[in-house]
Design a protein around this motif. Structure first.
Motif, mmCIF file in Angstrom:
data_model
loop_
_atom_site.group_PDB
_atom_site.id
_atom_site.type_symbol
_atom_site.label_atom_id
_atom_site.label_comp_id
_atom_site.label_asym_id
_atom_site.label_seq_id
_atom_site.Cartn_x
_atom_site.Cartn_y
_atom_site.Cartn_z
ATOM 1 N N LYS A 367 0.640 -1.132 0.058
ATOM 2 C CA LYS A 367 0.255 -0.138 -0.205
ATOM 3 C C LYS A 367 0.842 1.349 0.021
ATOM 4 N N ALA A 368 2.265 1.545 0.782
ATOM 5 C CA ALA A 368 2.704 2.664 0.483
ATOM 6 C C ALA A 368 3.392 2.607 -0.824
ATOM 7 N N ASP A 369 3.066 1.527 -1.734
ATOM 8 C CA ASP A 369 3.252 1.843 -2.436
ATOM 9 C C ASP A 369 2.429 3.026 -3.530
ATOM 10 N N PHE A 370 2.161 2.900 -3.017
ATOM 11 C CA PHE A 370 1.175 4.120 -4.125
ATOM 12 C C PHE A 370 1.190 5.730 -3.113
ATOM 13 N N ASP A 371 0.944 6.290 -4.714
ATOM 14 C CA ASP A 371 0.919 7.692 -4.330
ATOM 15 C C ASP A 371 -0.702 8.530 -4.674
ATOM 16 N N VAL A 372 -1.965 8.601 -3.805
ATOM 17 C CA VAL A 372 -3.208 8.667 -3.963
ATOM 18 C C VAL A 372 -3.874 9.358 -3.047
ATOM 19 N N ASP A 373 -5.048 9.738 -3.695
ATOM 20 C CA ASP A 373 -5.137 11.003 -2.216
ATOM 21 C C ASP A 373 -5.903 10.410 -1.308
ATOM 22 N N ASP A 374 -7.020 9.409 -1.750
ATOM 23 C CA ASP A 374 -8.312 8.524 -1.026
ATOM 24 C C ASP A 374 -7.484 7.600 -0.414
ATOM 25 N N ALA A 375 -6.463 7.247 0.434
ATOM 26 C CA ALA A 375 -6.207 6.286 1.374
ATOM 27 C C ALA A 375 -7.210 5.035 1.852
ATOM 28 N N GLU A 376 -8.687 5.786 2.162
ATOM 29 C CA GLU A 376 -9.842 4.792 2.371
ATOM 30 C C GLU A 376 -9.908 3.762 1.459
ATOM 31 N N GLU A 377 -9.849 4.236 0.134
ATOM 32 C CA GLU A 377 -9.889 3.532 -1.451
ATOM 33 C C GLU A 377 -9.215 2.841 -1.508
ATOM 34 N N LEU A 378 -7.973 3.895 -1.750
ATOM 35 C CA LEU A 378 -6.691 2.485 -1.457
ATOM 36 C C LEU A 378 -6.270 1.095 -0.579
ATOM 37 N N GLY A 379 -7.428 1.041 0.303
ATOM 38 C CA GLY A 379 -7.227 0.361 1.455
ATOM 39 C C GLY A 379 -8.516 -0.856 1.421
ATOM 40 N N ASP A 380 -9.171 0.062 0.508
ATOM 41 C CA ASP A 380 -10.249 -1.357 0.711
ATOM 42 C C ASP A 380 -10.328 -2.558 -0.930
ATOM 43 N N VAL A 381 -9.582 -1.307 -1.975
ATOM 44 C CA VAL A 381 -9.759 -1.935 -3.335
ATOM 45 C C VAL A 381 -7.907 -3.045 -2.780
ATOM 46 N N ILE A 382 -7.353 -3.333 -2.425
ATOM 47 C CA ILE A 382 -6.161 -3.784 -1.904
ATOM 48 C C ILE A 382 -6.706 -4.792 -1.410
ATOM 49 N N ASP A 383 -6.983 -4.582 0.204
ATOM 50 C CA ASP A 383 -7.907 -5.902 0.599
ATOM 51 C C ASP A 383 -9.062 -6.781 0.109
ATOM 52 N N SER A 384 -10.030 -6.098 -0.996
ATOM 53 C CA SER A 384 -10.500 -7.036 -1.767
ATOM 54 C C SER A 384 -9.697 -7.633 -2.444
ATOM 55 N N LEU A 385 -8.410 -7.463 -3.373
ATOM 56 C CA LEU A 385 -7.754 -7.522 -4.446
ATOM 57 C C LEU A 385 -7.438 -9.403 -3.521
ATOM 58 N N VAL A 386 -7.042 -9.334 -2.113
ATOM 59 C CA VAL A 386 -6.703 -10.343 -1.072
ATOM 60 C C VAL A 386 -7.317 -11.737 -1.181
ATOM 61 N N ALA A 387 -8.280 -10.770 -0.535
ATOM 62 C CA ALA A 387 -10.056 -11.517 -0.704
ATOM 63 C C ALA A 387 -10.751 -12.065 -2.112
ATOM 64 N N TYR A 388 -10.181 -11.447 -3.019
ATOM 65 C CA TYR A 388 -10.647 -12.504 -4.156
ATOM 66 C C TYR A 388 -9.500 -12.792 -4.646
ATOM 67 N N GLY A 389 -8.542 -13.205 -4.330
ATOM 68 C CA GLY A 389 -7.579 -13.884 -4.199
ATOM 69 C C GLY A 389 -6.645 -13.693 -5.462
ATOM 70 N N LEU A 390 -6.282 -12.014 -6.024
ATOM 71 C CA LEU A 390 -6.015 -11.927 -7.087
ATOM 72 C C LEU A 390 -4.367 -11.077 -6.245
ATOM 73 N N LEU A 391 -4.289 -11.282 -4.825
ATOM 74 C CA LEU A 391 -3.115 -10.832 -4.445
ATOM 75 C C LEU A 391 -3.341 -12.180 -2.609
ATOM 76 N N VAL A 392 -1.661 -11.970 -2.451
ATOM 77 C CA VAL A 392 -0.845 -13.160 -1.878
ATOM 78 C C VAL A 392 -0.322 -12.564 -0.661
ATOM 79 N N ALA A 393 -0.765 -12.255 0.585
ATOM 80 C CA ALA A 393 0.269 -11.784 1.832
ATOM 81 C C ALA A 393 1.294 -12.365 2.535
ATOM 82 N N LYS A 394 2.490 -12.195 2.798
ATOM 83 C CA LYS A 394 3.479 -13.377 3.118
ATOM 84 C C LYS A 394 3.057 -13.380 4.635
ATOM 85 N N PRO A 395 2.899 -14.967 5.458
ATOM 86 C CA PRO A 395 2.819 -15.087 6.716
ATOM 87 C C PRO A 395 2.944 -14.228 7.713
ATOM 88 N N LYS A 396 2.982 -13.719 8.114
ATOM 89 C CA LYS A 396 3.168 -13.288 9.748
ATOM 90 C C LYS A 396 4.062 -13.730 10.496
#
Length: 396
Positions: A367-396
């Motif tokens: 998320k820190a890679d993006f330069d956008v005005d709407d941080a809430e939109e950014l978080g919602d879109v990235i989290d949705s892409l994780v939910a629908y399987g396009l993006l994969v997070a490394k285990p913490k």
């Protein structure tokens, strides 16, 4: 073990020693190919123990299993209760008595098989599914027949004696099944034993039979390639063009079926006029966009690991990668951008879409890679892409 096959690895195993170029030029939709190479990694796809686990411990709706014996499908009431629930004991008892256990589309219940199918979908531009067959010794599930889709056979254990017969004059459509006693199977062309670790390609329309061979049960996977044809593409093109041809929406003339003389003149002239209008106004780009979007949306989601990632929360610096084999596309114009993927279309601002397209192309993002005005939109879109399987997070 084949844990996460690349598209090239998955296809390469099936067609060895052919290259993809040789296979698609000389064999695909033309003639069968028996791979002479034995692959030890096939055992990593599925085992008899896994089949035992599925039958004994998994949820089994009626559609999840079928059986066949001596060339005929068994009636469902021979292995289900009166309420339709699978009778697991009856399944095993019928197997003991010579019936083949069939697990249709097992990729939806097994992650390894599903990932294998996803890897092949990119190679064929078509949906890919698996049917699994467990045949007892000295038995066969089906008689001589052809399939209405291309198949690869992966022999996991035991062996099958394959008989390859003649081909149809034309490739069958998907709904054009084999009619026993009516369709010509042609002369026997080849006879061979397919052993564990070997693979076989059989084009649709090529008749075949595969009784068990030897004293061991045979376990094999049939990988079905569910292609779409030019006929389907052209039908969609006609439907799309009709949106711009008002006459296409008019009802057929009331006397079309009854006035033969008029049918040969006025109505035939209208038919030719509409055909000319379609040729002029049909859009390849619009038809391709419709087919592409439907193909992407119909791909089943692969969301393993998404629940844990979302439960832990995805921070600004958490690095995400693009999941292998998942299809997606960016669509829309200015002010109407969205990313289309399995099961969803996620809208976003033009600025975010532009940056997201670039970051996904690089294979990883945070998320820190993006330069956008709407941080809430950014978080919602990235989290949705994780939910629908396009993006994969490394285990913490």
């Amino acid at each position: 073990m084949m844990n996460d096959p690349s598209a090239a690895t998955a296809l390469g195993m099936l067609i060895a020693p052919l290259s993809p170029a040789e296979f698609f030029e000389h064999y695909y939709e033309r003639k069968f190919h028996r791979s002479p190479v034995k692959h030890s990694q096939t055992s990593g796809l599925l085992t008899l123990d896994r089949i035992d686990e599925i039958i004994s411990d998994s949820e089994l709706p009626p559609s999840a299993i079928s059986m066949a014996k001596s060339g005929q499908s068994l009636p469902a009431d021979e292995y289900t209760f009166s309420n339709g629930v699978v009778d697991r004991g009856a399944v095993l008892d019928n197997f003991r008595d010579g019936a083949t256990i069939i697990l249709p589309q097992l990729q939806f219940a097994d992650g390894k098989l599903y990932n294998f199918c996803l890897a092949l979908e990119r190679q064929f531009g078509a949906r890919v599914q698996t049917n699994v067959y467990l045949t007892p010794p000295e038995a066969h599930g089906f008689g001589v027949h052809y399939d209405n889709h291309d198949v690869f056979v992966i022999q996991l254990s035991g062996a099958k004696e394959w008989e390859i017969y003649g081909d149809r004059e034309a490739l069958p459509f998907r709904g054009e099944g084999f009619r026993k006693g009516q369709d010509d199977t042609g002369e026997l062309k080849e006879n061979f034993v397919l052993e564990a670790g070997e693979c076989l390609y059989v084009p649709r329309g090529t008749s075949h039979r595969a009784p068990n061979h030897g004293t061991e049960p045979s376990l094999h996977i049939t990988v079905g390639i569910l292609v779409q044809t030019w006929a389907e593409f052209m039908l969609e093109a006609v439907a799309e063009a009709s949106l711009r041809i008002p006459e296409m929406r008019r009802s057929l003339p009331r006397d079309l079926f009854f006035d033969r003389s008029k049918a040969q003149s006025d109505h035939a002239a209208m038919f030719r006029q509409l055909a000319d209008d379609i040729a002029e106004k049909a859009s390849f780009d619009a038809t391709l966009a419709a087919f592409s979007g439907n193909f992407i949306r119909a791909q089943g989601p692969r969301v393993r690991g998404a629940l844990r990632a979302l439960a832990n929360g995805i921070g600004m610096e958490d690095r995400l990668t693009v999941r292998d084999h998942i299809l997606f596309s960016f669509e829309g114009g200015d002010g109407d951008r969205q990313i289309v993927l399995a099961g969803s279309s996620i809208p976003m601002s033009d600025r975010l879409a532009e940056q997201l397209d670039e970051r996904i192309g690089q294979g990883s993002l945070a998320k820190a890679d993006f330069d956008v005005d709407d941080a809430e939109e950014l978080g919602d879109v990235i989290d949705s892409l994780v939910a629908y399987g396009l993006l994969v997070a490394k285990p913490k």
